[in-house]
Design a protein around this motif. Structure first.
Motif, PDB file in Angstrom:
ATOM      1  N   ASN A 145       0.850  -1.187   0.000  1.00 35.84           N
ATOM      2  CA  ASN A 145       0.000   0.000   0.000  1.00 35.84           C
ATOM      3  C   ASN A 145       0.886   1.238   0.000  1.00 35.84           C
ATOM      4  O   ASN A 145       1.697   1.416   0.912  1.00 35.84           O
ATOM      5  CB  ASN A 145      -0.905   0.002   1.234  1.00 35.84           C
ATOM      6  N   TYR A 146       0.726   2.053  -1.018  1.00 39.20           N
ATOM      7  CA  TYR A 146       1.538   3.261  -1.162  1.00 39.20           C
ATOM      8  C   TYR A 146       0.809   4.395  -0.442  1.00 39.20           C
ATOM      9  O   TYR A 146      -0.199   4.898  -0.938  1.00 39.20           O
ATOM     10  CB  TYR A 146       1.749   3.578  -2.641  1.00 39.20           C
ATOM     11  N   ALA A 147       1.329   4.766   0.723  1.00 38.13           N
ATOM     12  CA  ALA A 147       0.615   5.714   1.580  1.00 38.13           C
ATOM     13  C   ALA A 147       1.010   7.155   1.319  1.00 38.13           C
ATOM     14  O   ALA A 147       0.245   8.077   1.596  1.00 38.13           O
ATOM     15  CB  ALA A 147       0.860   5.365   3.049  1.00 38.13           C
ATOM     16  N   ALA A 148       2.223   7.368   0.794  1.00 39.67           N
ATOM     17  CA  ALA A 148       2.690   8.729   0.517  1.00 39.67           C
ATOM     18  C   ALA A 148       3.816   8.630  -0.496  1.00 39.67           C
ATOM     19  O   ALA A 148       4.472   7.592  -0.610  1.00 39.67           O
ATOM     20  CB  ALA A 148       3.197   9.390   1.799  1.00 39.67           C
ATOM     21  N   GLU A 199       8.047   8.935   9.120  1.00 40.54           N
ATOM     22  CA  GLU A 199       6.677   8.874   8.594  1.00 40.54           C
ATOM     23  C   GLU A 199       6.544   7.653   7.691  1.00 40.54           C
ATOM     24  O   GLU A 199       7.399   7.416   6.826  1.00 40.54           O
ATOM     25  CB  GLU A 199       6.372  10.131   7.759  1.00 40.54           C
ATOM     26  N   VAL A 200       5.435   6.910   7.859  1.00 37.10           N
ATOM     27  CA  VAL A 200       5.209   5.727   7.025  1.00 37.10           C
ATOM     28  C   VAL A 200       4.867   6.161   5.597  1.00 37.10           C
ATOM     29  O   VAL A 200       3.936   6.936   5.383  1.00 37.10           O
ATOM     30  CB  VAL A 200       4.066   4.865   7.600  1.00 37.10           C
ATOM     31  N   VAL A 258      -2.325   3.171  -5.213  1.00 43.83           N
ATOM     32  CA  VAL A 258      -2.554   3.153  -3.770  1.00 43.83           C
ATOM     33  C   VAL A 258      -2.377   1.752  -3.189  1.00 43.83           C
ATOM     34  O   VAL A 258      -1.981   1.603  -2.027  1.00 43.83           O
ATOM     35  CB  VAL A 258      -3.929   3.735  -3.361  1.00 43.83           C
ATOM     36  N   THR A 308       3.061   0.582   3.440  1.00 42.60           N
ATOM     37  CA  THR A 308       2.907  -0.595   4.291  1.00 42.60           C
ATOM     38  C   THR A 308       2.781  -1.805   3.367  1.00 42.60           C
ATOM     39  O   THR A 308       2.434  -1.663   2.189  1.00 42.60           O
ATOM     40  CB  THR A 308       1.647  -0.513   5.177  1.00 42.60           C
TER      41      THR A 308
END
Lengths: 281, 281
Positions: free
Chosen positions: A74-77, A109-110, A221, A113
């Motif tokens: 999961n691409y969070a940022a 910062e993540v 995402v 995940t």
């Protein structure tokens, strides 16, 4: 000159892909790594290397059991170019399966995940219902896809499209579908393994570019990959091109799904992959 | 009598599905819940309710932003009947997206992990490349699938197969494929929402049973669902049957992949789903 790799590759140096996924242990469950210019995308690194880095943390972990069968990232940022930290924990280890929770952070910062399932596989009855593409020309008979105007990571792959290549110009002539079929391998050649296969599952350009032939900001995402091949099948594939097929599933309200399969050149399904991608209209 | 729901349903009682996914907050990021006999599977609860419970923790969390677009659930160990704890954390909240890490535990041991992506969606250009099945008979013209010999959760769904129903007997007559097409809704009827759609994405029987027509121990290890519908589309679908299509992708060395789509009865793709399933030969 357009066919030159991004930087000179010396046989005694590590392959650029191995440099991109290199991790140094910094604790029982943590590793440090850094993005590599060769795999840069328009913003930050190619998402396929992010997948491979996260998977590599589990592959390299001393508690690792078996080989990967499933991976979700999961691409969070947006990742920035530079150093990152990977946290990898085996949350449950059973007799023949192991479940991993993984994350990639920058400055605390993540940014991504991931989860991975590893397993000890053994021979069983087998069958493939998905169909490989028919009448696929040989890789050698197709030209390498142009690199002009493409982000650096594209130079790290030798891609030969039979159908659905990236449009040379965005002429906004909407197509009826967004299917692609291509031969692809690492450039320079590198024996296929789980990490490189995970990255190859993300080489398929965003389907919205193929379908609409116009530029729009996009960002994956979530991406899930299932590995159907074991290490022996990957080793047998070696450095030869694999066959990728990708298509759009649905585009709606700012998100689209695309799905893909990666086949060995002897007709064996190596992996399948799905991703959900944000797009701006 | 075969068509009777598993237990009498009183309109003033909560729907059995709502009871199965009910969560009581026990802390800032934790909830407690319990499996329900109505949704029991052969061992532990139906995996679709586990998906729905994990998603529900994010849906109910006070920090929730928008609606779910992606959900991955990893089944790390068999759930026992009884109480469980859910941990739900928003690991990153952006302007229009939110990433969740979720887990379900019993007696301090992780039984399932999950990730979810939520998003604020807005109208954009839309297109669907996946094709709904052609010539699907009306739900009313098909018989409800038999419940005899099936685990309790099957009674919680009204399933009407046009193709690929569960074999009435395991005669070991291997089939050429494992495709299914069916109409399905909650039984008793319940308005569709994200939680029930997540569960419906797991109602497709293990493809290996359809394909090989023989029993073998199986267990899903990872399941990913993408939501193409927003809350308004789900509300418009209401209590009516949705159309499910499932197929096998590949079976090899102890694991198989199956994929599915769930369509609204007006031809809109509501969700797509993939899962990787362990099987014993």
């Amino acid at each position: 000159m357009a066919d030159m790799p991004h930087r000179p590759y010396m046989p005694h140096m590590p392959h650029p892909f191995d440099a991109a996924i290199a991790l140094a242990p910094t604790g029982e469950h943590t590793f440090s790594g850094a993005t590599q210019a060769a795999y840069a995308n328009m913003v930050g690194p190619f998402g396929g290397t992010t997948c491979a880095v996260l998977l590599n943390a589990a592959l390299r972990h001393p508690q690792r059991l078996g080989d990967p069968v499933a991976l979700t990232v999961n691409y969070a940022a947006a990742l920035a170019d530079g150093a990152f930290t990977v946290d990898a924990r085996a949350v449950r280890t059973n007799r023949s399966t192991q479940h991993w929770s993984l994350s990639l952070s920058q400055h605390g910062e993540v940014c991504a995940t991931a989860s991975a399932v590893f397993a000890l596989r053994r021979p069983t009855w087998s069958a493939t219902e998905a169909a490989p593409p028919q009448h696929m020309p040989d890789a050698a008979s197709l030209p390498r896809a142009p690199l002009q105007g493409r982000p650096p990571w594209v130079r790290c792959y030798d891609m030969r499209f039979a159908e659905g290549g990236m449009p040379e110009r965005f002429d906004a002539q909407e197509q009826a579908h967004s299917r692609s079929r291509l031969w692809v391998r690492d450039e320079p050649p590198r024996p296929l393994d789980f990490a490189s296969l995970a990255a190859i599952c993300d080489v398929f350009f965003p389907r919205i570019f193929i379908r609409r032939r116009r530029f729009t900001p996009i960002g994956t995402v979530s991406l899930s990959t299932y590995f159907h091949a074991d290490a022996a099948l990957l080793a047998a594939q070696g450095e030869r091109h694999v066959l990728g097929c990708a298509r759009g599933v649905a585009f709606r309200d700012g998100y689209f799904e695309q799905s893909a399969e990666v086949w060995g050149d002897r007709g064996v399904l190596l992996a399948s992959s799905q991703q959900l991608v944000y797009f701006k209209d």
